[in-house]
Design an enzyme around this catalytic site. Structure first.
Site, PDB file in Angstrom:
ATOM      1  N   HIS A 234     -10.369  -6.256  -2.077  1.00 44.45           N
ATOM      2  CA  HIS A 234     -11.416  -5.908  -1.097  1.00 44.45           C
ATOM      3  C   HIS A 234     -12.535  -5.199  -1.855  1.00 44.45           C
ATOM      4  O   HIS A 234     -12.462  -4.006  -2.130  1.00 44.45           O
ATOM      5  CB  HIS A 234     -10.842  -5.011   0.006  1.00 44.45           C
ATOM      6  CG  HIS A 234      -9.806  -5.683   0.846  1.00 44.45           C
ATOM      7  ND1 HIS A 234     -10.098  -6.772   1.652  1.00 44.45           N
ATOM      8  CD2 HIS A 234      -8.482  -5.450   1.005  1.00 44.45           C
ATOM      9  CE1 HIS A 234      -8.997  -7.166   2.274  1.00 44.45           C
ATOM     10  NE2 HIS A 234      -8.000  -6.385   1.897  1.00 44.45           N
TER      11      HIS A 234
ATOM     12  N   GLU B 139       0.805  -1.236   0.000  1.00 49.21           N
ATOM     13  CA  GLU B 139       0.000   0.000   0.000  1.00 49.21           C
ATOM     14  C   GLU B 139       0.832   1.278   0.000  1.00 49.21           C
ATOM     15  O   GLU B 139       0.561   2.216   0.745  1.00 49.21           O
ATOM     16  CB  GLU B 139      -0.985  -0.024   1.187  1.00 49.21           C
ATOM     17  CG  GLU B 139      -1.943  -1.205   1.112  1.00 49.21           C
ATOM     18  CD  GLU B 139      -2.798  -1.388   2.362  1.00 49.21           C
ATOM     19  OE1 GLU B 139      -2.863  -0.473   3.186  1.00 49.21           O
ATOM     20  OE2 GLU B 139      -3.404  -2.475   2.499  1.00 49.21           O
TER      21      GLU B 139
ATOM     22  N   GLU C  43      -6.181 -10.816  -0.909  1.00 47.20           N
ATOM     23  CA  GLU C  43      -6.963 -10.496   0.315  1.00 47.20           C
ATOM     24  C   GLU C  43      -8.458 -10.390  -0.004  1.00 47.20           C
ATOM     25  O   GLU C  43      -9.137  -9.458   0.440  1.00 47.20           O
ATOM     26  CB  GLU C  43      -6.492  -9.164   0.929  1.00 47.20           C
ATOM     27  CG  GLU C  43      -5.002  -9.061   1.172  1.00 47.20           C
ATOM     28  CD  GLU C  43      -4.569  -7.801   1.914  1.00 47.20           C
ATOM     29  OE1 GLU C  43      -5.451  -7.038   2.371  1.00 47.20           O
ATOM     30  OE2 GLU C  43      -3.359  -7.594   2.030  1.00 47.20           O
TER      31      GLU C  43
ATOM     32  N   ASP D 100     -12.318 -10.227  -0.290  1.00 50.50           N
ATOM     33  CA  ASP D 100     -13.614 -10.288   0.375  1.00 50.50           C
ATOM     34  C   ASP D 100     -14.558  -9.346  -0.374  1.00 50.50           C
ATOM     35  O   ASP D 100     -14.110  -8.458  -1.090  1.00 50.50           O
ATOM     36  CB  ASP D 100     -13.562  -9.991   1.889  1.00 50.50           C
ATOM     37  CG  ASP D 100     -12.732  -8.785   2.274  1.00 50.50           C
ATOM     38  OD1 ASP D 100     -12.628  -7.837   1.468  1.00 50.50           O
ATOM     39  OD2 ASP D 100     -12.183  -8.777   3.394  1.00 50.50           O
TER      40      ASP D 100
ATOM     41  N   ASN E 259       1.975  -5.188  -3.107  1.00 51.63           N
ATOM     42  CA  ASN E 259       0.598  -5.565  -2.762  1.00 51.63           C
ATOM     43  C   ASN E 259      -0.226  -4.310  -2.459  1.00 51.63           C
ATOM     44  O   ASN E 259       0.200  -3.453  -1.679  1.00 51.63           O
ATOM     45  CB  ASN E 259       0.657  -6.463  -1.510  1.00 51.63           C
ATOM     46  CG  ASN E 259      -0.654  -7.118  -1.153  1.00 51.63           C
ATOM     47  OD1 ASN E 259      -1.290  -7.754  -2.004  1.00 51.63           O
ATOM     48  ND2 ASN E 259      -1.075  -6.985   0.095  1.00 51.63           N
TER      49      ASN E 259
HETATM   50  O1  G3I Z   1      -3.599  -7.445  19.206  1.00 50.09           O
HETATM   51  C1  G3I Z   1      -4.316  -6.323  19.715  1.00 50.09           C
HETATM   52  C2  G3I Z   1      -4.908  -6.632  21.050  1.00 50.09           C
HETATM   53  O2  G3I Z   1      -3.884  -6.883  21.970  1.00 50.09           O
HETATM   54  C3  G3I Z   1      -5.783  -5.476  21.495  1.00 50.09           C
HETATM   55  O3  G3I Z   1      -6.414  -5.791  22.694  1.00 50.09           O
HETATM   56  C4  G3I Z   1      -6.841  -5.152  20.433  1.00 50.09           C
HETATM   57  C5  G3I Z   1      -7.681  -3.954  20.799  1.00 50.09           C
HETATM   58  O4  G3I Z   1      -8.057  -3.218  19.680  1.00 50.09           O
HETATM   59  O5  G3I Z   1      -6.182  -4.879  19.225  1.00 50.09           O
HETATM   60  C6  G3I Z   1      -5.414  -5.965  18.743  1.00 50.09           C
HETATM   61  O6  G3I Z   1      -4.788  -5.553  17.555  1.00 50.09           O
HETATM   62  C7  G3I Z   1      -5.636  -5.492  16.415  1.00 50.09           C
HETATM   63  C8  G3I Z   1      -5.052  -6.410  15.354  1.00 50.09           C
HETATM   64  O7  G3I Z   1      -5.781  -6.281  14.141  1.00 50.09           O
HETATM   65  C9  G3I Z   1      -5.093  -7.872  15.784  1.00 50.09           C
HETATM   66  O8  G3I Z   1      -6.418  -8.275  16.013  1.00 50.09           O
HETATM   67  C10 G3I Z   1      -5.672  -4.058  15.903  1.00 50.09           C
HETATM   68  O9  G3I Z   1      -6.344  -3.232  16.839  1.00 50.09           O
HETATM   69  C11 G3I Z   1      -6.372  -4.000  14.563  1.00 50.09           C
HETATM   70  O10 G3I Z   1      -6.247  -2.680  14.043  1.00 50.09           O
HETATM   71  C12 G3I Z   1      -5.744  -4.967  13.608  1.00 50.09           C
HETATM   72  O11 G3I Z   1      -6.465  -4.907  12.380  1.00 50.09           O
HETATM   73  C13 G3I Z   1      -5.807  -5.493  11.273  1.00 50.09           C
HETATM   74  C14 G3I Z   1      -5.657  -4.445  10.158  1.00 50.09           C
HETATM   75  O12 G3I Z   1      -5.022  -5.042   9.032  1.00 50.09           O
HETATM   76  C15 G3I Z   1      -4.827  -3.262  10.612  1.00 50.09           C
HETATM   77  O13 G3I Z   1      -4.746  -2.333   9.571  1.00 50.09           O
HETATM   78  C16 G3I Z   1      -6.643  -6.631  10.745  1.00 50.09           C
HETATM   79  O14 G3I Z   1      -6.723  -7.671  11.723  1.00 50.09           O
HETATM   80  C17 G3I Z   1      -6.026  -7.187   9.454  1.00 50.09           C
HETATM   81  O15 G3I Z   1      -6.896  -8.135   8.884  1.00 50.09           O
HETATM   82  C18 G3I Z   1      -5.833  -6.040   8.462  1.00 50.09           C
HETATM   83  O16 G3I Z   1      -5.239  -6.543   7.293  1.00 50.09           O
HETATM   84  C19 G3I Z   1      -4.984  -5.593   6.256  1.00 50.09           C
HETATM   85  C20 G3I Z   1      -3.775  -6.099   5.491  1.00 50.09           C
HETATM   86  O17 G3I Z   1      -2.683  -6.306   6.351  1.00 50.09           O
HETATM   87  C21 G3I Z   1      -3.376  -5.128   4.364  1.00 50.09           C
HETATM   88  N1  G3I Z   1      -4.508  -4.841   3.511  1.00 50.09           N
HETATM   89  C22 G3I Z   1      -5.731  -4.413   4.177  1.00 50.09           C
HETATM   90  C23 G3I Z   1      -6.142  -5.422   5.254  1.00 50.09           C
HETATM   91  C24 G3I Z   1      -7.453  -5.039   5.901  1.00 50.09           C
HETATM   92  O18 G3I Z   1      -7.329  -3.837   6.599  1.00 50.09           O
END
Ligand code: G3I
Length: 324
Positions: free
Chosen positions: A211, A132, A241, A243, A175
């Site tokens: 997406h 990105e 990715e 969906d 990506n």
């Molecule tokens: O691990 C912490 C946890 O300790 C905490 O209690 C909790 C509270 O919010 O957060 C947890 O972290 C989260 C993490 O996912 C793991 O679950 C983050 O807040 C959350 O922001 C994070 O989101 C991820 C996101 O990327 C961040 O931008 C998504 O799971 C993940 O699926 C998503 O993936 C991205 C790709 O890497 C790149 N392309 C877009 C895609 C979707 O956004």
């Protein structure tokens, strides 16, 4: 149900796969499906290979959480797409908050990539090296993150060259999202690939995140045309990715039929090009989708419902793979 990966491989693809995340592996019903190689032949770690997890403080590399996912894939004979090395998001605060010079940030980036790619050397079919880097609304096309602001566009070929040196056998991908169809951002992605090549660095693939939104997903022919545009640069592509979300819930019967058409467009586009190696869904059931927490009130974007029964979209993907 038949088996998506088995059907994709029979159709000449390398894999049909899914993202997953560490917390999900305690769900035994989910794991029973995820671990089935005939259903998912490829795994992407959804979070725990990212910079904030792997180098939370400078020079302290920790791969324990990432290894949980890579070990899971290895135990099930699944191909790994490794994700990701350089991204503006999910950076530890020491990277975003410090005042860097070109020289100091270059050294930090090099150390990060060298350590992580070396740790996973031989395990990754592909690395998402840079994720990105393009911004839909930026006049230059490039996202003005800490890397761009400090190092200029040169950070991109530098990241690829550094990854190539650490694991010459991994496929190195750029990506991004909204580059799956013709437009300004896709044109910028083509130029980004050419930029990397012009520096003499290796790039093997373009990851099309996929997406999409129900009813707004590009047609198979639109998607295929863009695949071939990237392929003409000498790189492969993958849907990395996928969906297809509803922007209002709950879905209607007609909406579910449209979602099936949309998943079908992605599947058909990939099947129609030898340059498309595979499809990864950004998790396979709604319980673990990233959508609801990012887009309030939206979702139901996955092939499986949260209760692990399949949607009409699943049947469409399955039958397209089976008849390819
Ligand atoms: O691990 C912490 C946890 O300790 C905490 O209690 C909790 C509270 O919010 O957060 C947890 O972290 C989260 C993490 O996912 C793991 O679950 C983050 O807040 C959350 O922001 C994070 O989101 C991820 C996101 O990327 C961040 O931008 C998504 O799971 C993940 O699926 C998503 O993936 C991205 C790709 O890497 C790149 N392309 C877009 C895609 C979707 O956004």
């Amino acid at each position: 149900n038949a088996n998506l990966n088995q059907l994709a491989q029979a159709a000449g693809k390398l894999y049909f796969g899914s993202a997953t995340d560490n917390s999900e592996l305690s769900d035994s019903a989910y794991v029973a499906i995820l671990s089935n190689y005939e259903e998912f032949g490829q795994i992407t770690p959804g979070n725990t290979q990212k910079w904030e997890y792997t180098e939370p403080t400078e020079g302290n590399f920790t791969y324990t959480e990432g290894d949980v996912i890579t070990d899971f894939a290895e135990a099930n004979g699944q191909i790994l797409r490794c994700h990701n090395l350089v991204w503006y998001n999910q950076l530890p605060s020491w990277v975003t908050s410090d005042t860097w010079t070109n020289a100091t940030l270059t050294a930090v980036m090099e150390a990060h990539i060298q350590s992580e790619v070396t740790h996973y050397k031989g395990q990754c079919y592909a690395w998402d090296v840079v994720n990105e880097a393009l911004d839909d609304n930026s006049p230059t096309g490039y996202r003005t993150d800490v890397f761009y602001e400090t190092m200029g566009v040169w950070y991109i070929p530098f990241a690829f060259a550094t990854a190539a040196a650490a694991d010459p056998d991994a496929k190195l991908y750029y990506n991004d999202y909204n580059i799956e169809y013709a437009g300004n951002k896709a044109t910028a992605a083509v130029e980004l690939v050419e930029l990397i090549q012009s520096y003499g660095a290796k790039i093997d693939g373009v990851g099309l995140q996929g997406h999409f939104i129900v009813g707004e997903t590009p047609s198979a022919s639109t998607l295929l045309a863009q695949i071939e545009t990237y392929a003409a640069l000498g790189v492969e592509v993958a849907y990395t990715e996928v969906d297809v979300r509803f922007t209002s819930l709950p879905p209607t019967t007609a909406g579910l039929a449209q979602q099936a058409v949309d998943y079908g467009s992605v599947t058909s586009a990939c099947l129609s090009s030898d340059s498309c190696v595979g499809i990864t869904v950004w998790d396979f059931d709604d319980a673990y989708s990233w959508i609801p927490s990012t887009f309030s009130g939206e979702g139901d974007a996955c092939l499986y419902w949260a209760n692990l029964t399949t949607k009409p979209a699943y049947d469409t993907v399955e039958s397209l793979l089976a008849s390819a």
